[in-house]
Write a protein that holds these residues in place. Structure first.
Motif, PDB file in Angstrom:
ATOM      1  N   GLN A   1       0.796  -0.976   0.183  1.00  0.00           N
ATOM      2  CA  GLN A   1      -0.042   0.224   0.145  1.00  0.00           C
ATOM      3  C   GLN A   1       0.915   1.294  -0.033  1.00  0.00           C
ATOM      4  O   GLN A   1       1.417   1.537   0.933  1.00  0.00           O
ATOM      5  CB  GLN A   1      -1.078   0.018   1.134  1.00  0.00           C
ATOM      6  CG  GLN A   1      -1.861  -1.138   1.279  1.00  0.00           C
ATOM      7  CD  GLN A   1      -3.056  -1.176   0.014  1.00  0.00           C
ATOM      8  OE1 GLN A   1      -3.364  -0.023  -0.294  1.00  0.00           O
ATOM      9  NE2 GLN A   1      -3.589  -2.146  -0.258  1.00  0.00           N
ATOM     10  N   HIS A   2       1.160   1.667  -1.302  1.00  0.00           N
ATOM     11  CA  HIS A   2       2.084   2.970  -1.326  1.00  0.00           C
ATOM     12  C   HIS A   2       1.770   3.673  -2.430  1.00  0.00           C
ATOM     13  O   HIS A   2       1.438   3.219  -3.530  1.00  0.00           O
ATOM     14  CB  HIS A   2       3.332   2.576  -1.372  1.00  0.00           C
ATOM     15  CG  HIS A   2       4.315   3.647  -1.363  1.00  0.00           C
ATOM     16  ND1 HIS A   2       4.741   4.317  -2.437  1.00  0.00           N
ATOM     17  CD2 HIS A   2       5.001   4.160  -0.053  1.00  0.00           C
ATOM     18  CE1 HIS A   2       5.788   5.362  -2.007  1.00  0.00           C
ATOM     19  NE2 HIS A   2       5.962   5.127  -0.788  1.00  0.00           N
ATOM     20  N   LYS A   3       1.652   5.047  -2.589  1.00  0.00           N
ATOM     21  CA  LYS A   3       1.304   5.991  -3.418  1.00  0.00           C
ATOM     22  C   LYS A   3       2.022   5.657  -4.875  1.00  0.00           C
ATOM     23  O   LYS A   3       1.643   5.993  -5.873  1.00  0.00           O
ATOM     24  CB  LYS A   3       1.256   7.521  -3.305  1.00  0.00           C
ATOM     25  CG  LYS A   3       2.935   7.847  -2.749  1.00  0.00           C
ATOM     26  CD  LYS A   3       2.880   9.321  -2.314  1.00  0.00           C
ATOM     27  CE  LYS A   3       3.912   9.946  -2.168  1.00  0.00           C
ATOM     28  NZ  LYS A   3       5.050   9.951  -3.096  1.00  0.00           N
TER      29      LYS A   3
ATOM     30  N   VAL B   1       9.709   6.733  -8.282  1.00  0.00           N
ATOM     31  CA  VAL B   1      10.303   5.142  -8.255  1.00  0.00           C
ATOM     32  C   VAL B   1      11.081   4.865  -7.085  1.00  0.00           C
ATOM     33  O   VAL B   1      10.812   4.050  -6.463  1.00  0.00           O
ATOM     34  CB  VAL B   1      10.844   4.923  -9.566  1.00  0.00           C
ATOM     35  CG1 VAL B   1      11.722   3.678  -9.488  1.00  0.00           C
ATOM     36  CG2 VAL B   1      10.243   4.986 -10.973  1.00  0.00           C
ATOM     37  N   CYS B   2      11.935   5.796  -6.535  1.00  0.00           N
ATOM     38  CA  CYS B   2      12.927   5.645  -5.336  1.00  0.00           C
ATOM     39  C   CYS B   2      12.098   5.634  -4.217  1.00  0.00           C
ATOM     40  O   CYS B   2      12.189   4.765  -3.340  1.00  0.00           O
ATOM     41  CB  CYS B   2      13.900   6.740  -5.494  1.00  0.00           C
ATOM     42  SG  CYS B   2      15.258   6.547  -4.106  1.00  0.00           S
ATOM     43  N   GLU B   3      10.907   6.240  -4.086  1.00  0.00           N
ATOM     44  CA  GLU B   3      10.121   6.446  -2.939  1.00  0.00           C
ATOM     45  C   GLU B   3       9.267   4.975  -2.832  1.00  0.00           C
ATOM     46  O   GLU B   3       8.997   4.345  -1.736  1.00  0.00           O
ATOM     47  CB  GLU B   3       8.984   7.434  -2.816  1.00  0.00           C
ATOM     48  CG  GLU B   3       9.725   8.893  -2.732  1.00  0.00           C
ATOM     49  CD  GLU B   3       8.779   9.855  -2.700  1.00  0.00           C
ATOM     50  OE1 GLU B   3       7.749   9.700  -2.705  1.00  0.00           O
ATOM     51  OE2 GLU B   3       9.255  10.933  -2.192  1.00  0.00           O
ATOM     52  N   GLY B   4       9.042   4.271  -3.871  1.00  0.00           N
ATOM     53  CA  GLY B   4       8.231   3.155  -4.188  1.00  0.00           C
ATOM     54  C   GLY B   4       9.390   2.130  -3.650  1.00  0.00           C
ATOM     55  O   GLY B   4       9.028   1.221  -2.714  1.00  0.00           O
ATOM     56  N   MET B   5      10.353   2.131  -4.178  1.00  0.00           N
ATOM     57  CA  MET B   5      11.383   1.179  -3.702  1.00  0.00           C
ATOM     58  C   MET B   5      11.926   1.208  -2.447  1.00  0.00           C
ATOM     59  O   MET B   5      12.060   0.239  -1.730  1.00  0.00           O
ATOM     60  CB  MET B   5      12.790   1.144  -4.795  1.00  0.00           C
ATOM     61  CG  MET B   5      12.473   1.169  -6.062  1.00  0.00           C
ATOM     62  SD  MET B   5      11.514  -0.755  -6.515  1.00  0.00           S
ATOM     63  CE  MET B   5      12.789  -1.897  -5.937  1.00  0.00           C
ATOM     64  N   GLU B   6      11.962   2.437  -1.790  1.00  0.00           N
ATOM     65  CA  GLU B   6      12.037   2.577  -0.353  1.00  0.00           C
ATOM     66  C   GLU B   6      11.240   1.840   0.309  1.00  0.00           C
ATOM     67  O   GLU B   6      11.496   1.400   1.618  1.00  0.00           O
ATOM     68  CB  GLU B   6      12.429   3.981   0.044  1.00  0.00           C
ATOM     69  CG  GLU B   6      12.797   4.598   1.367  1.00  0.00           C
ATOM     70  CD  GLU B   6      12.732   5.861   1.793  1.00  0.00           C
ATOM     71  OE1 GLU B   6      13.185   6.124   2.865  1.00  0.00           O
ATOM     72  OE2 GLU B   6      12.174   6.571   0.777  1.00  0.00           O
TER      73      GLU B   6
ATOM     74  N   VAL C   1       5.666   1.996  -9.589  1.00  0.00           N
ATOM     75  CA  VAL C   1       6.425   0.700  -9.627  1.00  0.00           C
ATOM     76  C   VAL C   1       5.137  -0.493  -9.875  1.00  0.00           C
ATOM     77  O   VAL C   1       4.399  -0.525  -9.241  1.00  0.00           O
ATOM     78  CB  VAL C   1       7.375   0.203  -8.819  1.00  0.00           C
ATOM     79  CG1 VAL C   1       7.954  -1.064  -9.093  1.00  0.00           C
ATOM     80  CG2 VAL C   1       8.438   1.373  -8.554  1.00  0.00           C
ATOM     81  N   SER C   2       5.343  -1.281 -10.974  1.00  0.00           N
ATOM     82  CA  SER C   2       4.400  -2.335 -11.160  1.00  0.00           C
ATOM     83  C   SER C   2       5.142  -3.938 -11.351  1.00  0.00           C
ATOM     84  O   SER C   2       6.235  -3.594 -11.066  1.00  0.00           O
ATOM     85  CB  SER C   2       3.618  -2.103 -12.397  1.00  0.00           C
ATOM     86  OG  SER C   2       4.365  -1.934 -13.783  1.00  0.00           O
ATOM     87  N   ASP C   3       4.426  -4.735 -11.634  1.00  0.00           N
ATOM     88  CA  ASP C   3       4.934  -6.159 -12.111  1.00  0.00           C
ATOM     89  C   ASP C   3       5.885  -6.578 -10.874  1.00  0.00           C
ATOM     90  O   ASP C   3       7.142  -6.559 -10.976  1.00  0.00           O
ATOM     91  CB  ASP C   3       5.652  -6.062 -13.521  1.00  0.00           C
ATOM     92  CG  ASP C   3       4.906  -5.959 -14.596  1.00  0.00           C
ATOM     93  OD1 ASP C   3       3.928  -6.768 -14.727  1.00  0.00           O
ATOM     94  OD2 ASP C   3       4.960  -5.005 -15.189  1.00  0.00           O
TER      95      ASP C   3
END
Length: 445
Positions: free
Chosen positions: A232-234, A284-289, A316-318
């Motif tokens: 659950q992340h934006k 992307v970095c925030e999703g990966m963090e 980020v998907s997949d």
């Protein structure tokens, strides 16, 4: 109730006649929040009865969960008969055919006997009677569970293979199984190696639907759905649920644009500024963090797996290759140009191998969607990278950003930064560019 704010809930019953201030919802609808809640499809807000909903819980990744718990693999007919004891009309299993490799056998108990139906595989479909054809075993079992058709009795009770559990039952109990009758599939928007992606409508909400018809592939993608239930992340594409009907349907929020194709290549330097590229990189970095904080490794981070919303938020998907930190080898087909050397050579995957991939993704972004290592094939890339080769900076790329790429490509994983540190670095670069993270790119259409 002690559920935290933002908890997703599933309605256990219809609430069709709401009073003033109450929310209208039907059994199976999703809401966010307790008491004062927001309907996930309509966006309407109102009060709900907390006793009429249940918490939608994440599913732990579990190799025993199967979309085909009744599939026993390569066993003999006599073994199948032993497993279908004591006799019970409609008790069934499916096995691989030993006599006819590539085909299957449906074994059904009826009138104290076991009948073996040869399931023929031809023209990429399955049939028992050369009259009805099915995309896969899941589709076939579903049909004969509801219709007797050619066989002696409907399939009433699956004989579960030892060590497996029904994924369908688990998805239903946790609130992630959606209703096929509430889904309308519209035009195709993409097609990959494993299935097609369509625009759809689920209970009035525009969605993306990935449809996987091959049952073996569907089982592999079940892992992706289990991973997505806990995210659950934006800046991560959100899973809405799963439908089992003629294969596996993975229903997610709709994302209209693919980062490197639709945004970068088509619009290019004349429209997309460096500040806007920085914001994509930060998203992307925030999703990966966030994945880093959960100790999850994506393993397939690349621009092709980054989607962009209508208001230009990159997500980020997949998550099909995602797994916890692990050195355990598997048979996944790895994207060589994006994969860190230690992951390619020793199967050592970690957040730091994702950081390497993130460096490649940055190169894709700041080259406006070019293919990395543009003059090399994958064999050449693997050898050259192991020998210390690193790509040059893309044309026009700021020196500070190229230095970020280079530190992501450190040979020693321990010398690569965390996503937490990378986020701070990108925020500094955005500040230097006098670019507001909220306004610089979000308004660019």
């Amino acid at each position: 109730m002690s559920w935290p704010v933002g908890t997703q809930c599933v309605a256990k019953k219809n609430h069709k006649k709401p009073k003033c201030g109450e929310l209208l919802y039907y059994k199976g609808d999703l809401t966010e929040g307790i008491y004062l809640a927001k309907h996930n499809s309509t966006g309407e807000e109102g009060f709900i009865n907390a006793t009429e909903v249940r918490e939608r819980k994440a599913i732990q990744v579990n190799s025993s969960l199967s979309l085909m718990p009744w599939f026993h693999g390569r066993i003999t007919g006599s073994e199948a008969v032993r497993k279908l004891q004591p006799p019970e009309d409609g008790l069934f299993l499916v096995r691989e055919s030993i006599r006819h490799p590539g085909d299957y056998v449906l074994c059904v108990s009826v009138s104290a006997k076991v009948v073996h139906y040869h399931v023929i595989y031809q023209d990429n479909k399955l049939t028992i009677d050369n009259n009805l054809f099915f995309y896969n075993l899941i589709d076939m079992v579903e049909f004969y569970s509801q219709n007797q058709g050619f066989i002696a009795t409907r399939l009433l009770k699956p004989k579960t293979k030892t060590g497996t559990k029904s994924a369908e039952l688990k998805l239903s109990k946790t609130g992630w199984l959606l209703d096929i009758n509430k889904l309308t599939v519209r035009e195709r928007i993409g097609e990959g190696e494993f299935g097609a992606v369509y625009v759809g409508d689920y209970m009035g909400q525009k969605v993306a639907v990935k449809i996987i018809k091959c049952d073996v592939t569907a089982q592999a993608f079940l892992r992706e759905t289990m991973v997505m239930t806990k995210l659950q992340h934006k800046n991560l594409v959100r899973l809405l649920g799963v439908i089992l009907d003629k294969g596996l349907h993975i229903v997610t929020e709709i994302m209209e644009k693919v980062l490197h194709l639709k945004v970068l290549q088509s619009r290019g330097r004349s429209v997309v500024s460096v500040g806007q590229l920085l914001q994509f990189a930060l998203d992307v970095c925030e999703g990966m963090e966030y994945l880093e904080s959960l100790k999850l490794v994506h393993r397939d981070l690349a621009a092709r797996n980054v989607l962009v919303s209508d208001n230009n938020v990159a997500k980020v998907s997949d998550f099909g290759l995602t797994k916890v930190h692990s050195k355990t080898p598997d048979n996944a087909k790895l994207p060589i140009k994006w994969t860190a050397p230690e992951a390619l050579i020793k199967q050592n995957f970690s957040t730091k191998s994702d950081v390497w991939s993130y460096g490649i993704l940055l190169w894709e972004i700041f080259s406006y969607g070019r293919q990395p290592y543009p003059t090399m094939n994958v064999t050449e890339v693997k050898k050259m990278v192991e020998d210390g080769y690193r790509m040059e900076a893309p044309e026009g790329c700021p020196a500070e950003l190229y230095s970020v790429m280079r530190v992501c490509w450190e040979q020693n994983p321990r010398r690569r930064p965390s996503f937490h540190k990378l986020r701070h670095k990108l925020e500094e670069e955005i500040s230097k560019n006098n670019t507001s993270p909220a306004a610089s790119m979000r308004g660019a259409q």
